[in-house]
Design an enzyme around this catalytic site. Sequence first.
Site, PDB file in Angstrom:
ATOM      1  N   GLU A   1      -1.575  -1.631  -4.521  1.00 52.33           N
ATOM      2  CA  GLU A   1      -2.883  -0.995  -4.554  1.00 52.33           C
ATOM      3  C   GLU A   1      -2.580   0.247  -5.533  1.00 52.33           C
ATOM      4  O   GLU A   1      -1.699   0.927  -5.596  1.00 52.33           O
ATOM      5  CB  GLU A   1      -3.232  -0.484  -3.333  1.00 52.33           C
ATOM      6  CG  GLU A   1      -4.704  -0.058  -3.195  1.00 52.33           C
ATOM      7  CD  GLU A   1      -5.044   0.283  -1.600  1.00 52.33           C
ATOM      8  OE1 GLU A   1      -6.175  -0.144  -1.383  1.00 52.33           O
ATOM      9  OE2 GLU A   1      -4.247   0.901  -0.997  1.00 52.33           O
TER      10      GLU A   1
ATOM     11  N   ASP B   1       0.915  -1.189   0.040  1.00 54.12           N
ATOM     12  CA  ASP B   1      -0.113  -0.056   0.105  1.00 54.12           C
ATOM     13  C   ASP B   1       0.942   0.903  -0.034  1.00 54.12           C
ATOM     14  O   ASP B   1       1.455   1.539   0.960  1.00 54.12           O
ATOM     15  CB  ASP B   1      -0.892   0.184   1.256  1.00 54.12           C
ATOM     16  CG  ASP B   1      -1.942   1.334   1.344  1.00 54.12           C
ATOM     17  OD1 ASP B   1      -2.121   1.762   0.196  1.00 54.12           O
ATOM     18  OD2 ASP B   1      -2.064   1.537   2.336  1.00 54.12           O
TER      19      ASP B   1
ATOM     20  N   ASP C   1      -1.863   1.173   7.162  1.00 49.16           N
ATOM     21  CA  ASP C   1      -1.110   0.907   6.019  1.00 49.16           C
ATOM     22  C   ASP C   1      -0.581  -0.569   5.716  1.00 49.16           C
ATOM     23  O   ASP C   1      -0.825  -1.064   4.750  1.00 49.16           O
ATOM     24  CB  ASP C   1      -0.049   2.016   5.640  1.00 49.16           C
ATOM     25  CG  ASP C   1      -0.633   3.290   5.408  1.00 49.16           C
ATOM     26  OD1 ASP C   1      -1.195   3.733   4.870  1.00 49.16           O
ATOM     27  OD2 ASP C   1      -0.180   4.297   6.470  1.00 49.16           O
TER      28      ASP C   1
END
Length: 158
Positions: A67, A7, A139
């Site tokens: 992501e 992420d 995260d």
Amino acid sequence: MIIIGLDPGLTCTGWGIVAKSGSRLSHVANGQIRTDAKASMAERLVELDAALTDVILHHRPDAGAVEEVFMNKNPQSTLKLGQARGVAMLALARAGLPVAEYPTKVVKKALVGTGGAEKAQVQAMLKVLLPGVGLAGEDASDALAVAITHANMLGSHR
């Protein structure tokens, strides 16, 4: 098969690693990489790359997933996120890993069943799918969700 999910973010990049054996998933590790906000953009990107390379070399994943960038209201934030994402993809590709990309809505739908799920719902589902997991932060939990999404998309071969 070992899968790393990322992420990306300039301030904080989350990483999460799962092992897939048939249809069974298990937690390997997760964490967050923070860069020095006082450093220049170039220095922060080098810092992120070095830390991601260390994680990849330590855990030796077979595949990576990142992501996708979402649009912020602030174009500068979107640009910084895109640069961090580029470094994340480069670190995975440099290690010879196949790299998949997933939009946030796809990740949420894969874990919770709806693309509009709240972060708390994703974290609760992670604790169901990976019993006893200690999450290093928001995260890191997002990164684990990306790794699980990729593991599920791969099917149960290997």
